[in-house]
Design a protein around this motif. Structure first.
Motif, PDB file in Angstrom:
ATOM      1  N   THR A  97       0.827  -1.209   0.000  1.00 30.33           N
ATOM      2  CA  THR A  97       0.000   0.000   0.000  1.00 30.33           C
ATOM      3  C   THR A  97       0.858   1.255   0.000  1.00 30.33           C
ATOM      4  O   THR A  97       0.612   2.194  -0.774  1.00 30.33           O
ATOM      5  CB  THR A  97      -0.931  -0.001   1.227  1.00 30.33           C
ATOM      6  N   TYR A 105       0.242   5.914  -7.605  1.00 29.14           N
ATOM      7  CA  TYR A 105      -0.823   5.133  -8.233  1.00 29.14           C
ATOM      8  C   TYR A 105      -2.176   5.371  -7.552  1.00 29.14           C
ATOM      9  O   TYR A 105      -3.230   5.215  -8.163  1.00 29.14           O
ATOM     10  CB  TYR A 105      -0.493   3.641  -8.184  1.00 29.14           C
ATOM     11  N   VAL A 106      -2.123   5.716  -6.277  1.00 32.88           N
ATOM     12  CA  VAL A 106      -3.347   5.919  -5.513  1.00 32.88           C
ATOM     13  C   VAL A 106      -3.007   6.858  -4.357  1.00 32.88           C
ATOM     14  O   VAL A 106      -1.852   6.966  -3.942  1.00 32.88           O
ATOM     15  CB  VAL A 106      -3.892   4.565  -4.979  1.00 32.88           C
ATOM     16  N   THR A 107      -4.012   7.567  -3.863  1.00 32.27           N
ATOM     17  CA  THR A 107      -3.810   8.445  -2.720  1.00 32.27           C
ATOM     18  C   THR A 107      -4.449   7.818  -1.478  1.00 32.27           C
ATOM     19  O   THR A 107      -5.296   6.924  -1.580  1.00 32.27           O
ATOM     20  CB  THR A 107      -4.433   9.829  -2.952  1.00 32.27           C
ATOM     21  N   GLU A 110      -8.155   8.234  -1.653  1.00 36.44           N
ATOM     22  CA  GLU A 110      -8.823   7.274  -2.537  1.00 36.44           C
ATOM     23  C   GLU A 110      -8.950   5.917  -1.873  1.00 36.44           C
ATOM     24  O   GLU A 110      -9.981   5.240  -2.002  1.00 36.44           O
ATOM     25  CB  GLU A 110      -8.046   7.158  -3.851  1.00 36.44           C
ATOM     26  N   LEU A 111      -7.907   5.503  -1.164  1.00 36.77           N
ATOM     27  CA  LEU A 111      -7.980   4.222  -0.458  1.00 36.77           C
ATOM     28  C   LEU A 111      -9.061   4.242   0.610  1.00 36.77           C
ATOM     29  O   LEU A 111      -9.826   3.287   0.763  1.00 36.77           O
ATOM     30  CB  LEU A 111      -6.631   3.901   0.172  1.00 36.77           C
ATOM     31  N   LYS A 114     -12.444   3.854  -0.836  1.00 40.58           N
ATOM     32  CA  LYS A 114     -12.730   2.549  -1.423  1.00 40.58           C
ATOM     33  C   LYS A 114     -12.887   1.438  -0.394  1.00 40.58           C
ATOM     34  O   LYS A 114     -13.252   0.323  -0.742  1.00 40.58           O
ATOM     35  CB  LYS A 114     -11.619   2.160  -2.410  1.00 40.58           C
TER      36      LYS A 114
END
Length: 244
Positions: A97, A105-107, A110-111, A114
């Motif tokens: 992570t 790839y992701v913040t 955002e995690l 989700k």
């Protein structure tokens, strides 16, 4: 190697360690293992690996290198209290992570959004990606780059180095500064898939070094014929200088 990542050889632990014997305790752990394997199979370094893979032609959004060294580095960066609090694949999850967040790839937001309901990706040519990962699983990536060019033949007395700690190491902490004897030289020069900052990365010989327990633990070593063996990169070995 930082304390929490290599307990072998340490004394005075507060209580016996409980070793979980199940490979996967919960179903989600299988998914974390699969994500790690897929990342290894899509790692950008495979374009120059042995064997070489046509990785640049694989239609994946993953554009970085990922090896066992990266996974271990992620775990070793954890706070020691967190490290002992989480189970094996929870540590994997944390390292993977953080890698995705660090690489953009992701913040974290955002995690968080989700959690509880991930949405499958759409529009991805999955067949080509699957083919690459399966090819990697079948063929692997050999770290051997040449025949061995050892500086220490079998029987050599060696002292284990004490390099400055960096983000990751393959040197057990309790062997630093100890003396041993080369028991075996492996047949090739082997690369480590990343430069650790403490000497390994480029291809070099790997040795099995034999240690007498009393040379490690002194008079507190248990009596008996036991010996300890460790596989060590050449960068971690130094000759023992004879006194004049």
């Amino acid at each position: 190697m930082k304390l929490q990542h290599y307990l072998g050889g340490l004394e005075g632990l507060p209580e016996p360690l409980e070793m979980e014997k199940r490979v996967f305790v919960e179903d989600w752990e299988k998914r974390i293992f699969g994500i790690h394997v897929a990342m290894m199979g899509l790692s950008k370094h495979l374009g120059t690996a042995l064997p070489e893979y046509p990785i640049d032609g694989v239609p994946t959004a993953f554009q970085d290198e990922w090896t066992w060294a990266d996974l271990r580095t992620g775990a070793e960066a954890m706070n020691p209290f967190d490290y002992f609090k989480f189970r094996y694949y929870e540590k994997w999850l944390g390292g993977i992570t953080q890698f995705f967040i660090d690489k953009g790839y992701v913040t974290e937001e955002e995690l968080t959004a989700k959690v509880g309901g991930l949405t499958p990706a759409t529009g991805t040519p999955e067949a080509a990606i699957d083919d690459q990962v399966i090819a990697y699983l079948r063929l692997g990536d050999s770290p051997r780059r040449d025949v061995a060019h050892p500086n220490f033949p079998v029987g050599s007395a060696v002292r284990i180095a004490n390099p400055a700690a960096d983000a990751h190491s393959r040197l057990p902490g309790y062997l630093r500064g100890r003396t041993g004897t080369v028991e075996r030289v492996f047949e090739g020069d082997y690369a480590y898939f990343t430069h650790t900052g403490d000497g390994i990365g480029e291809p070099m010989p790997i040795y099995i070094v034999e240690f007498q327990p009393t040379d490690i633990w002194g008079p507190r070593a248990e009596a008996g014929p036991e010996k300890l063996y460790a596989e060590l990169f050449e960068a971690y070995l130094a000759p023992i200088e004879e006194k004049s």
